[in-house]
Design an enzyme around this catalytic site. Structure first.
Site, PDB file in Angstrom:
ATOM      1  N   HIS A   1      -3.423   6.864   1.830  1.00  0.00           N
ATOM      2  CA  HIS A   1      -3.885   5.536   1.428  1.00  0.00           C
ATOM      3  C   HIS A   1      -5.290   5.301   1.979  1.00  0.00           C
ATOM      4  O   HIS A   1      -5.558   5.556   3.161  1.00  0.00           O
ATOM      5  CB  HIS A   1      -2.920   4.476   1.955  1.00  0.00           C
ATOM      6  CG  HIS A   1      -3.424   3.083   1.726  1.00  0.00           C
ATOM      7  ND1 HIS A   1      -3.849   2.643   0.499  1.00  0.00           N
ATOM      8  CD2 HIS A   1      -3.606   2.041   2.596  1.00  0.00           C
ATOM      9  CE1 HIS A   1      -4.262   1.398   0.595  1.00  0.00           C
ATOM     10  NE2 HIS A   1      -4.130   1.005   1.855  1.00  0.00           N
TER      11      HIS A   1
ATOM     12  N   CYS B   1       0.821  -1.223   0.000  1.00  0.00           N
ATOM     13  CA  CYS B   1       0.000   0.000   0.000  1.00  0.00           C
ATOM     14  C   CYS B   1       0.851   1.268   0.000  1.00  0.00           C
ATOM     15  O   CYS B   1       0.353   2.357  -0.262  1.00  0.00           O
ATOM     16  CB  CYS B   1      -0.918  -0.005   1.212  1.00  0.00           C
ATOM     17  SG  CYS B   1      -1.836  -1.537   1.381  1.00  0.00           S
TER      18      CYS B   1
ATOM     19  N   ASN C   1     -10.392  -0.170  -1.236  1.00  0.00           N
ATOM     20  CA  ASN C   1      -8.938  -0.103  -1.004  1.00  0.00           C
ATOM     21  C   ASN C   1      -8.244  -0.647  -2.254  1.00  0.00           C
ATOM     22  O   ASN C   1      -8.299  -1.839  -2.531  1.00  0.00           O
ATOM     23  CB  ASN C   1      -8.623  -0.948   0.236  1.00  0.00           C
ATOM     24  CG  ASN C   1      -7.142  -0.990   0.573  1.00  0.00           C
ATOM     25  OD1 ASN C   1      -6.292  -0.651  -0.260  1.00  0.00           O
ATOM     26  ND2 ASN C   1      -6.827  -1.411   1.785  1.00  0.00           N
TER      27      ASN C   1
HETATM   28  O1  UT7 Z   1      -4.482  -1.492   2.952  1.00  0.00           O
HETATM   29  C1  UT7 Z   1      -4.073  -2.489   3.796  1.00  0.00           C
HETATM   30  C2  UT7 Z   1      -4.367  -2.137   5.160  1.00  0.00           C
HETATM   31  N1  UT7 Z   1      -5.583  -2.832   5.588  1.00  0.00           N
HETATM   32  C3  UT7 Z   1      -6.360  -2.265   6.502  1.00  0.00           C
HETATM   33  O2  UT7 Z   1      -6.110  -1.163   6.908  1.00  0.00           O
HETATM   34  C4  UT7 Z   1      -7.503  -3.080   7.016  1.00  0.00           C
HETATM   35  C5  UT7 Z   1      -7.728  -2.765   8.461  1.00  0.00           C
HETATM   36  N2  UT7 Z   1      -8.824  -3.535   9.039  1.00  0.00           N
HETATM   37  C6  UT7 Z   1     -10.114  -3.243   8.788  1.00  0.00           C
HETATM   38  O3  UT7 Z   1     -10.425  -2.339   8.030  1.00  0.00           O
HETATM   39  C7  UT7 Z   1     -11.148  -4.029   9.540  1.00  0.00           C
HETATM   40  O4  UT7 Z   1     -10.504  -4.907  10.435  1.00  0.00           O
HETATM   41  C8  UT7 Z   1     -12.123  -4.841   8.640  1.00  0.00           C
HETATM   42  C9  UT7 Z   1     -13.032  -3.896   7.885  1.00  0.00           C
HETATM   43  C10 UT7 Z   1     -11.357  -5.706   7.667  1.00  0.00           C
HETATM   44  C11 UT7 Z   1     -13.008  -5.724   9.485  1.00  0.00           C
HETATM   45  O5  UT7 Z   1     -13.720  -4.948  10.416  1.00  0.00           O
HETATM   46  P1  UT7 Z   1     -13.712  -5.331  11.985  1.00  0.00           P
HETATM   47  O6  UT7 Z   1     -14.548  -4.327  12.662  1.00  0.00           O
HETATM   48  O7  UT7 Z   1     -12.283  -5.454  12.420  1.00  0.00           O
HETATM   49  O8  UT7 Z   1     -14.438  -6.708  11.989  1.00  0.00           O
HETATM   50  P2  UT7 Z   1     -13.944  -8.107  12.584  1.00  0.00           P
HETATM   51  O9  UT7 Z   1     -12.987  -8.754  11.661  1.00  0.00           O
HETATM   52  O10 UT7 Z   1     -13.536  -7.909  14.004  1.00  0.00           O
HETATM   53  O11 UT7 Z   1     -15.273  -8.923  12.583  1.00  0.00           O
HETATM   54  C12 UT7 Z   1     -16.404  -8.525  13.387  1.00  0.00           C
HETATM   55  C13 UT7 Z   1     -17.577  -9.439  13.082  1.00  0.00           C
HETATM   56  C14 UT7 Z   1     -17.225 -10.920  13.129  1.00  0.00           C
HETATM   57  O12 UT7 Z   1     -18.349 -11.613  13.602  1.00  0.00           O
HETATM   58  P3  UT7 Z   1     -18.458 -12.053  15.136  1.00  0.00           P
HETATM   59  O13 UT7 Z   1     -17.270 -12.947  15.381  1.00  0.00           O
HETATM   60  O14 UT7 Z   1     -18.413 -10.797  15.919  1.00  0.00           O
HETATM   61  O15 UT7 Z   1     -19.755 -12.750  15.194  1.00  0.00           O
HETATM   62  C15 UT7 Z   1     -16.982 -11.290  11.687  1.00  0.00           C
HETATM   63  O16 UT7 Z   1     -17.233 -12.637  11.422  1.00  0.00           O
HETATM   64  O17 UT7 Z   1     -18.013  -9.191  11.736  1.00  0.00           O
HETATM   65  C16 UT7 Z   1     -18.013 -10.428  10.994  1.00  0.00           C
HETATM   66  N3  UT7 Z   1     -17.680 -10.126   9.615  1.00  0.00           N
HETATM   67  C17 UT7 Z   1     -18.600  -9.750   8.712  1.00  0.00           C
HETATM   68  N4  UT7 Z   1     -19.913  -9.555   8.789  1.00  0.00           N
HETATM   69  C18 UT7 Z   1     -20.559  -9.153   7.688  1.00  0.00           C
HETATM   70  C19 UT7 Z   1     -16.457 -10.147   9.010  1.00  0.00           C
HETATM   71  N5  UT7 Z   1     -16.564  -9.788   7.721  1.00  0.00           N
HETATM   72  C20 UT7 Z   1     -17.876  -9.546   7.509  1.00  0.00           C
HETATM   73  C21 UT7 Z   1     -18.610  -9.128   6.383  1.00  0.00           C
HETATM   74  N6  UT7 Z   1     -19.947  -8.941   6.511  1.00  0.00           N
HETATM   75  N7  UT7 Z   1     -18.032  -8.891   5.188  1.00  0.00           N
END
Ligand code: UT7
Length: 354
Positions: free
Chosen positions: A281, A138, A311
């Site tokens: 970014h 990135c 992204n």
């Molecule tokens: O450019 C490279 C740099 N990358 C980044 O900067 C990415 C940084 N990270 C993020 O942007 C976030 O971590 C994400 C957007 C990828 C994910 O968001 P989050 O708030 O960290 O969600 P999480 O992974 O902690 O998941 C929360 C819940 C989980 O369910 P439970 O365990 O709480 O029941 C996941 O299974 O959301 C669920 N989940 C989804 N639900 C609906 C994960 N992906 C999805 C989805 N739709 N697509």
């Protein structure tokens, strides 16, 4: 096509002739362009492919749609990179054949060899120019700005085409198993033409480039058994699929991204408000918002377009730059801070006086 342009290198590059002395002048951004694949994938489209919702995606990331390549029709990183660079050349009113150097920042080159940059150069008819890929995930475009600037200040390159292009849709699993990454990434390319100028005030004021390779396991794409962090077993299902510790990268970004801005401002002896625009970014709208608030910046000082492109890795910064220039919101005389952070892990800045 421009003729008799004093900033033009001799065809085939300045390095084709006698080595000039290092210039007293600076470097300016003479043109920009972008290209995204025609095919759009909205959050509603993803709802039909996996267990997710528009509401979840918008709340967690700010993304509403992304563009994705149709690889079956020949679209790929180098084709959109070439289109973006051609647009940037048109914007700068220069003939692509007069570029000294073509740099393509990407982590999704078509193959290990040749560099995508060589195919971009060939597509534009700049066959004699130097061309290479720069892989810094990135941070690719931001590190590319610093790299190009350093090469140009040596006096041996006067006109550089810098592209940031990525097509991560190739590494996505658009099913439930891949939903945490598939919603986040899109394909795109953005380009800038950097030209030498007699004005010594133009160019990089301060910069930073950092990495922590010990944390590569937070964001990686395994190709074979050698591509895993310690403790992770080889799994064929993970090969060529983005593996991301979303929360780990989020925490890293929320802390490190504003820290590197502060460090760069400090180096330059500037306050946050002295910079006209922050071009960052686009990884997640929440990360961008947190940084903007930390520096007390108004919304229009830190550009966000993640809602339309998602992204796009190395393309996100030049996509923003092009839109800002086209809208007249970034122009000559402005101070602009480019900021990257992501896979590697890598993070860095390039602060310009335009
Ligand atoms: O450019 C490279 C740099 N990358 C980044 O900067 C990415 C940084 N990270 C993020 O942007 C976030 O971590 C994400 C957007 C990828 C994910 O968001 P989050 O708030 O960290 O969600 P999480 O992974 O902690 O998941 C929360 C819940 C989980 O369910 P439970 O365990 O709480 O029941 C996941 O299974 O959301 C669920 N989940 C989804 N639900 C609906 C994960 N992906 C999805 C989805 N739709 N697509």
């Amino acid at each position: 096509m421009s003729v008799q342009d004093p900033t033009a290198a001799s065809p085939g590059g300045a390095s084709a002739g006698r080595v000039p002395p290092p210039p007293a002048g600076g470097v300016t951004i003479a043109g920009t362009g972008l290209a995204v694949p025609q095919k759009r994938l909205t959050n509603q489209d993803l709802e039909r492919l996996m267990d997710t919702s528009d509401e979840w995606i918008v709340q967690r990331t700010g993304i509403r749609q992304r563009h994705v390549c149709d690889f079956s029709r020949g679209e790929s990183t180098y084709t959109i990179a070439a289109a973006a660079l051609r647009n940037a050349c048109d914007d700068a009113k220069i003939d692509p054949a007069t570029l000294d150097l073509v740099l393509v920042a990407t982590m999704s080159m078509e193959s290990t060899c040749p560099p995508s940059a060589c195919r971009v150069a060939a597509a534009l008819g700049t066959r004699n120019a130097g061309a290479f890929d720069l892989s810094a995930a990135c941070c690719g475009f931001v590190f590319g700005l610093n790299t190009a600037y350093g090469l140009m200040r040596s006096g041996q390159y006067r006109r550089v085409g810098l592209v940031g292009a990525d097509t991560l849709s190739r590494f996505m699993d658009y099913s439930n198993a891949g939903r945490s990454t598939a919603i986040l990434f899109g394909d795109g390319a953005g380009a800038a033409i950097l030209t030498a100028t007699d004005d010594p005030t133009k160019g990089v004021i301060a910069q930073a480039m950092h990495s922590d390779g010990a944390r590569f396991g937070d964001l990686y794409i395994p190709e074979d058994e050698r591509g895993y962090p310690e403790g992770v077993e080889h799994d064929p299902a993970m090969v060529h699929r983005v593996q991301m510790n979303g929360q780990g990268v989020f925490k890293f970004a929320v802390g490190t991204f504003p820290d590197v801005i502060a460090q760069t401002l400090d180096k330059a002896g500037l306050a946050a408000g002295d910079v006209d625009m922050y071009v960052c970014h686009q990884s997640n709208a929440r990360i961008l918002d947190a940084a903007r608030k930390r520096f007390g910046l108004a919304e229009d000082r830190l550009y966000v377009n993640i809602d339309r492109y998602a992204n796009t890795v190395a393309a996100s910064v030049p996509l923003c730059l092009h839109e800002l220039r086209a809208a007249g919101r970034v122009r000559a005389g402005h101070k602009v801070m480019f900021v990257g952070f992501g896979g590697g892990l890598t993070w860095g800045t390039s602060l310009w006086q335009l």
